[in-house]
Design a protein around this motif. Structure first.
Motif, PDB file in Angstrom:
ATOM      1  N   LYS A 232       0.966  -1.261   0.073  1.00  0.00           N
ATOM      2  CA  LYS A 232      -0.008   0.028   0.042  1.00  0.00           C
ATOM      3  C   LYS A 232       0.875   1.191  -0.066  1.00  0.00           C
ATOM      4  O   LYS A 232       1.625   1.388   0.869  1.00  0.00           O
ATOM      5  N   TYR A 233       0.775   2.070  -1.029  1.00  0.00           N
ATOM      6  CA  TYR A 233       1.639   3.277  -1.103  1.00  0.00           C
ATOM      7  C   TYR A 233       0.812   4.444  -0.599  1.00  0.00           C
ATOM      8  O   TYR A 233      -0.132   4.806  -0.526  1.00  0.00           O
TER       9      TYR A 233
ATOM     10  N   PRO B 106       0.099   8.426  -0.799  1.00  0.00           N
ATOM     11  CA  PRO B 106      -0.402   9.221  -1.910  1.00  0.00           C
ATOM     12  C   PRO B 106       0.949   9.806  -3.048  1.00  0.00           C
ATOM     13  O   PRO B 106       0.657   9.549  -4.009  1.00  0.00           O
TER      14      PRO B 106
ATOM     15  N   VAL C  65       5.299  10.864   8.511  1.00  0.00           N
ATOM     16  CA  VAL C  65       3.875  11.776   8.013  1.00  0.00           C
ATOM     17  C   VAL C  65       4.178  13.009   7.446  1.00  0.00           C
ATOM     18  O   VAL C  65       3.652  13.337   6.439  1.00  0.00           O
ATOM     19  N   LYS C  66       5.031  13.839   8.148  1.00  0.00           N
ATOM     20  CA  LYS C  66       5.014  15.222   7.760  1.00  0.00           C
ATOM     21  C   LYS C  66       5.671  15.157   6.173  1.00  0.00           C
ATOM     22  O   LYS C  66       5.554  16.021   5.468  1.00  0.00           O
ATOM     23  N   GLU C  67       6.711  14.445   6.155  1.00  0.00           N
ATOM     24  CA  GLU C  67       7.567  14.210   4.852  1.00  0.00           C
ATOM     25  C   GLU C  67       6.379  13.703   3.619  1.00  0.00           C
ATOM     26  O   GLU C  67       6.794  14.158   2.392  1.00  0.00           O
ATOM     27  N   VAL C  68       5.560  12.956   3.917  1.00  0.00           N
ATOM     28  CA  VAL C  68       4.597  12.297   2.911  1.00  0.00           C
ATOM     29  C   VAL C  68       3.946  13.449   2.465  1.00  0.00           C
ATOM     30  O   VAL C  68       3.579  13.567   1.308  1.00  0.00           O
ATOM     31  N   GLY C  69       3.409  14.234   3.513  1.00  0.00           N
ATOM     32  CA  GLY C  69       2.502  15.612   2.992  1.00  0.00           C
ATOM     33  C   GLY C  69       3.242  16.561   2.396  1.00  0.00           C
ATOM     34  O   GLY C  69       2.863  17.078   1.152  1.00  0.00           O
ATOM     35  N   GLU C  70       4.693  16.802   2.528  1.00  0.00           N
ATOM     36  CA  GLU C  70       5.304  17.613   1.947  1.00  0.00           C
ATOM     37  C   GLU C  70       5.618  17.108   0.327  1.00  0.00           C
ATOM     38  O   GLU C  70       5.360  18.099  -0.479  1.00  0.00           O
TER      39      GLU C  70
ATOM     40  N   PHE D  34       3.824  15.309  -1.272  1.00  0.00           N
ATOM     41  CA  PHE D  34       2.600  15.004  -1.942  1.00  0.00           C
ATOM     42  C   PHE D  34       2.217  16.588  -2.581  1.00  0.00           C
ATOM     43  O   PHE D  34       2.108  16.759  -4.037  1.00  0.00           O
ATOM     44  N   SER D  35       2.594  17.702  -1.690  1.00  0.00           N
ATOM     45  CA  SER D  35       2.300  18.996  -2.296  1.00  0.00           C
ATOM     46  C   SER D  35       3.350  19.456  -3.330  1.00  0.00           C
ATOM     47  O   SER D  35       3.003  19.950  -4.222  1.00  0.00           O
TER      48      SER D  35
END
Lengths: 268, 156
Positions: free
Chosen positions: A88-89, A91, A223-228, A230-231
């Motif tokens: 499961k990747y 986003p 989690v923070k890095e995943v959000g960054e 994605f943006s």
């Protein structure tokens, strides 16, 4: 045994070819890898074997190295959890995996395109040139740039696994350069050689990324890095993605129709 | 009435045996809470601590079950809590979550829920808000077991 855990896999396999066969049984494709500088211990972690598989593979490897001795099998230290089923990747990784789908659609067509190639036909040469443009614009500038300029910056770029991927990108670029030169010279042999080499390289490269690199990265990103990420990927999509994606999709559809390939769904 | 009957969200389960087997950490755990209020009806998506933040939407019961909630999940994140089973006015929740995505431009949303079926409603609220939002944000769901174990942790 510790000494071999800290040895590049290419050296281990060249000394003990049987180990390459064992790794292949666990879908760890180090034998055809062009670099092979990953350490044996890192391979166990990067491929995220279950604890049971790890014990099994380590026991088999140690038996190859020390056939006459029973030695204690060291447990590979892990920073992350072992796998628990289907991949499961996150986003942003899912975006990259989805981009691979279009690239795979084009490389799947290459054998048939080459089979039908007549270098005296301007239309055939145009397809090859547009295919090279697809690779340069979509696979390289759009997709690989997301990896090199954004994603890989979140990791130590001296890691063997990243150096292997970067070497693949460089090799792919040199094949495309040679392909374009071959098109200009109407050199069928050169076109076939470099487009086929690109296809083989990228097929293996995408498999490594989808099944090993991205899941490993996901396990190590916060989690923070995943959000960054994605943006940042969204920004790239907005700035340069839409035009390129549409143009390259249209190219693939055109070639699929031309060679009347049934449009099979390519799974990520 | 026997134990382990009825709704899994409200049935009686006794873990006291576990208490004797496990020890609490020797040191005091520092709180990682960095805002007030925290209840979803009371918070404003316009609050400074939500702007561009990694937000944790936690079902009410989670922080009691998950022993290391503060250090493992709350640290570095902004928070809201809610109960998808008992809270009223859940349409307002969807609007607030949507406002986190669109107005507060949060970086990520992590929804922590208990394993009981009713808790999944909180993930559904977040998904509904994300689907109706013009701005997309990575959404993660973490499911916590009744004895504080992490049962799953997946990006949606």
């Amino acid at each position: 045994m510790e000494i071999y855990l800290n040895t590049p896999i290419k050296e281990v396999i060249s000394k003990f070819p049987k180990i390459g066969e064992i790794l292949e049984e666990y879908e760890i494709g180090c034998v055809p890898c062009s670099v092979g500088s990953c350490l044996l211990k890192d391979i166990i972690e990067i491929h995220n074997l279950s604890e049971e598989e790890e014990r099994e593979v380590m026991a088999r490897i140690s038996k190859v190295i020390y056939p006459d001795r029973v030695i204690p099998i060291p447990k590979v230290e892990r920073k992350t959890k072992t796998r628990t089923g289907e991949i499961k990747y996150s986003p942003p990784m899912k975006k990259l995996v989805d981009e691979h789908v279009l690239i795979k659609r084009w490389i799947t067509l290459i054998p048939q395109v080459l089979e039908l190639l007549n270098v005296e036909s301007p239309e055939d040469l145009r397809i090859i040139s547009e295919g090279a443009d697809f690779i340069r614009s979509y696979a390289d500038k759009f997709h690989h740039a997301k990896e090199e300029d954004i994603l890989f910056k979140y990791f130590d770029e001296n890691l063997d696994v990243l150096r292997t991927m970067l070497k693949d990108h460089t090799k792919a670029r040199s094949h495309v350069k040679a392909l374009i030169e071959a098109v200009e010279k109407k050199d069928k042999k050169g076109i076939v050689e470099h487009l086929n080499a690109y296809r083989e390289l990228l097929t293996e490269h995408i498999k490594k990324e989808d099944e090993i690199l991205y899941p490993w990265m996901d396990r190590n990103l916060s989690v923070k890095e995943v959000g960054e990420l994605f943006s940042k990927f969204n920004e790239v999509d907005e700035i340069s993605g839409n035009g390129v994606t549409e143009r390259c999709k249209a190219f693939v559809v055109k070639v699929e129709e031309k060679i009347q390939t049934p449009k099979k769904e390519v799974r990520p | 009435m026997r134990e382990f009957q009825g709704c899994p969200g409200s049935r009686t389960v006794d873990f006291r045996e576990k208490e004797a087997q496990t020890e609490a950490p020797a040191a005091k755990v520092q709180s990682q809470l960095r805002q007030w209020p925290i209840q979803l009806h009371l918070v404003s998506p316009a609050a400074s601590y939500y702007q561009g933040a990694d937000v944790l939407l936690t079902a009410d019961c989670v922080a009691y079950a998950l022993g290391n909630y503060h250090n493992d999940y709350l640290k570095g994140k902004s928070l809201a809590i809610a109960c998808p089973k008992l809270d009223e006015g859940q349409n307002l929740y969807i609007e607030k979550i949507k406002s986190w995505f669109e107005d507060a431009k949060i970086n990520t949303l992590t929804v922590l829920i208990m394993q009981v079926p009713c808790c999944m409603g909180l993930v559904q609220l977040a998904k509904q808000a994300l689907e109706s939002s013009n701005r997309k944000v990575p959404l993660k769901a973490v499911v916590v077991g009744l004895q504080g174990q992490i049962l799953s942790e997946d990006w949606i």
